[in-house]
Scaffold this motif. Structure first.
Motif, PDB file in Angstrom:
ATOM      1  N   VAL A  96       0.850  -1.211   0.000  1.00 15.57           N
ATOM      2  CA  VAL A  96       0.000   0.000   0.000  1.00 15.57           C
ATOM      3  C   VAL A  96       0.880   1.254   0.000  1.00 15.57           C
ATOM      4  O   VAL A  96       0.596   2.227  -0.711  1.00 15.57           O
ATOM      5  N   ILE A  97       1.967   1.222   0.771  1.00 10.27           N
ATOM      6  CA  ILE A  97       2.865   2.394   0.816  1.00 10.27           C
ATOM      7  C   ILE A  97       3.472   2.644  -0.563  1.00 10.27           C
ATOM      8  O   ILE A  97       3.556   3.791  -1.018  1.00 10.27           O
ATOM      9  N   ILE A  98       3.870   1.586  -1.231  1.00  8.20           N
ATOM     10  CA  ILE A  98       4.435   1.754  -2.585  1.00  8.20           C
ATOM     11  C   ILE A  98       3.408   2.414  -3.502  1.00  8.20           C
ATOM     12  O   ILE A  98       3.704   3.381  -4.205  1.00  8.20           O
ATOM     13  N   LEU A  99       2.185   1.907  -3.467  1.00  5.46           N
ATOM     14  CA  LEU A  99       1.140   2.469  -4.323  1.00  5.46           C
ATOM     15  C   LEU A  99       0.821   3.909  -3.932  1.00  5.46           C
ATOM     16  O   LEU A  99       0.538   4.754  -4.782  1.00  5.46           O
ATOM     17  N   PHE A 100       0.907   4.182  -2.644  1.00  4.63           N
ATOM     18  CA  PHE A 100       0.612   5.534  -2.174  1.00  4.63           C
ATOM     19  C   PHE A 100       1.707   6.515  -2.596  1.00  4.63           C
ATOM     20  O   PHE A 100       1.416   7.564  -3.193  1.00  4.63           O
ATOM     21  N   VAL A 101       2.966   6.197  -2.298  1.00  6.46           N
ATOM     22  CA  VAL A 101       4.029   7.168  -2.617  1.00  6.46           C
ATOM     23  C   VAL A 101       4.201   7.322  -4.130  1.00  6.46           C
ATOM     24  O   VAL A 101       4.651   8.372  -4.599  1.00  6.46           O
TER      25      VAL A 101
END
Lengths: 296, 304
Positions: A96-101
């Protein structure tokens, strides 16, 4: 034809004689703007869909896990949680962090440059470093929240189910929380810094996000290729797996197996991943400072 | 502390081998200052040095008594800037962005929203303040850019080509707004290559050409020529002869006489000559020149 230029009404001008918060006020304003921008707040509706979708993706499983654990505990009190613990959940929020950043970092940096907004910052009580900390801080804050809050929900939720009672379980499992916090730093810097670096030089948001996702998800393939090659120094090629450095640290912190992670397979210890993430983070800040000093 | 709004001492800046500013010495008083010159004259480079974005290659500047190289934050706390190009995020409303611009200058959030509303009303965007900036016309964008530059009540505002891209009525309204800023106690530096805009709004002019100062002084001093023109009903040759007898230099063109120099006040000389010859006067006045005439007369003819 309708005159869209409007009409000037002279309602006078009031000088401002109130409080001025100076540099700290400017940085706080930037942080607040960064949070609004990443979540599409006070923007058109379509800007909200992606970030809020990721919020649901990050939190919903944690809510479901805790809820099901409550349900199971009522008829099988001694049963182990079938959903795993923090280490397993971190894999999910890491994605999720990868997709968010991938979306947030370009949106934080690129429009300011391409729409000329940097010139507004250059006439405010702030330096290039203040701008950088304002933007990096906003990204780090939100990425940390994505990481920490679902884990916190699980930490408190599972503690509430513990036979020892909530308070005792919270204290007994405090080391889990500390491990989550330590791993969070690795994930936020490890995944956030490359996104910021690409966004520092890219001209458009979409391509920047695409390049970042390609780098993150394709780099393990190249690392795997370096692992199988047999020439002097080829093992160092495994370090390009941007995706897997935070995972190495997570496995190390939670005493999980490193499995087939390429850099571990060729003998690199977890501290090498810590060093790699620290260097990427420091290098990103340096290059951002060089880039923005020209315009701020 | 210097009383000058802006001063420069031996200021120079070069982009590699290209010299943008060449040993500038300036002293500019508070007020409405016009910075004029052709494209590439060094206007934007000078503004960027005043903002502390660029550092001088040689020399130093002072803005409101402070050198940006020594104390950037103090200088930036006291100024506003409307750049030549766009500076507006397309995905924010005018009210949100102008309030944000005020917050960036240290104005607390609640006051920022109030000031944004007031300033947007003042620049004629009250009705449009909740529209997204990406949907604004060129004229509305220029107004919003001016609003962000003054929302925090700066002591000095730099306006870089503020009328660029505006239609005639939009241009007039923008010039009117700029003209009023002086009345609000805001010093204004207007950079433009449209010389009539400067004549309309400013009371001091800095003329740049090829990175050097061509002229620096009050607008009235620059445009006054000291030449007096008079038109008589009849008998111009008699008046001209009388003026010459009084020691004046006079050009004749039909019934129009031009006094180019006079030992005394040329108006008094004209009065005395008319009285002495009994000639009826049709028109009398000082001949003034335009900034354009001055610029074309003094700028090198190589097109720089």
């Amino acid at each position: 034809m309708v005159d869209k230029a409007g009409v000037v009404y002279d309602l006078g001008y009031k000088p401002y004689e109130g409080q001025r918060l100076g540099r700290s006020g400017a940085i706080k304003a930037m942080l607040k703007d960064g949070l609004r921008r990443t979540f599409g707040i006070r923007r058109k509706a379509r800007r909200k869909i992606y970030p809020w979708g990721l919020v649901v993706l990050a939190f919903l499983p944690a809510i479901v896990f805790v809820g099901l654990a409550f349900a199971l505990s009522s008829f099988a009190p001694d049963a182990e949680s079938p959903f795993g613990g923090h280490a397993q959940y971190i894999s999910l929020v890491g994605t999720v962090i990868i997709l968010f950043v991938a979306s947030a970092a370009p949106n934080l940096l690129i429009p300011d440059r391409e729409e000329g907004v940097l010139s507004v910052y250059s006439s405010r009580p702030m330096t290039a470093w203040d701008y950088i900390w304002g933007r990096v801080g906003a990204l780090a804050l939100v990425a940390s929240a994505f990481f920490l809050l679902p884990n916190l929900l699980m930490y408190v939720g599972f503690a509430a189910l513990d036979e020892a009672g909530l308070a005792a379980a919270l204290i007994d499992n405090l080391d889990d929380l500390l491990k989550v916090l330590g791993t969070m730093v690795a994930y936020v810097i490890g995944y956030g810094a490359p996104a910021l670096l690409i966004s520092t030089y890219a001209k458009r948001v979409g391509p920047a996000a695409g390049i970042y996702l390609a780098v993150v998800f394709i780099s393990p393939g190249f690392a795997e290729m370096f692992r199988t090659l047999d020439f002097p120094g080829s093992r160092f090629g495994t370090l390009i797996a941007v995706l897997q450095h935070p995972e190495v640290i997570r496995n190390w912190v939670f005493d999980e197996s490193q499995g087939s992670v390429p850099m571990s397979a060729v003998g690199f210890e977890p501290w090498v991943s810590i060093l790699f993430i620290a260097l990427v983070g420091a290098g990103t800040m340096y290059l951002m400072a060089r880039r923005y000093r020209l315009e701020l | 502390m210097s009383a000058a709004a802006i001063s420069a001492n031996n200021l120079g800046h070069a982009y590699g081998d290209v010299i943008a500013l060449h040993h500038l010495d300036l002293e500019v008083p508070p007020g409405r200052i016009g910075l004029v010159g052709a494209n590439g004259a060094g206007k934007t480079t000078l503004i960027k040095i005043l903002l502390g974005i660029l550092e001088p290659t040689v020399g130093a500047v002072n803005v409101l008594g402070t050198d940006p190289a020594d104390d950037l934050i103090t200088v930036r706390s006291r100024i506003g800037y409307m750049p030549e190009g766009e500076c507006l995020p397309k995905d924010q409303t005018a009210a949100d962005f102008v309030a944000y611009a005020a917050e960036l200058a240290g104005v607390p959030p609640n006051e920022s929203r109030q000031r944004a509303s007031d300033i947007l009303t003042m620049v004629g965007l009250h009705e449009e303040r909740f529209r997204y900036l990406g949907d604004f016309s060129t004229g509305m964008k220029q107004r919003a850019m001016l609003a962000q530059a003054i929302v925090h009540d700066p002591e000095m505002v730099f306006l870089d080509e503020p009328t660029a891209g505006l239609d005639p009525s939009g241009r007039e309204e923008m010039l009117d707004l700029i003209g009023r800023l002086g009345g609000f106690g805001i010093n204004v530096l207007v950079s433009s290559h449209v010389l009539p805009d400067i004549e309309q709004t400013c009371d001091w002019v800095v003329m740049l050409d090829g990175g050097q100062v061509l002229r620096n002084g009050p607008l009235s001093g620059l445009t006054e020529t000291g030449v007096v023109e008079l038109e008589v009903v009849d008998g111009a040759e008699l008046v001209a002869a009388e003026l010459r007898r009084m020691g004046a230099e006079v050009d004749e063109a039909g019934q129009t006489l031009t006094i180019t120099s006079s030992p005394d006040d040329p108006f008094l000389a004209a009065r005395d000559a008319l009285a002495a010859t009994g000639t009826a006067l049709r028109k009398l006045g000082a001949r003034s020149t335009t900034l354009e005439d001055i610029f074309l007369g003094e700028a090198p003819s190589d097109g720089r």
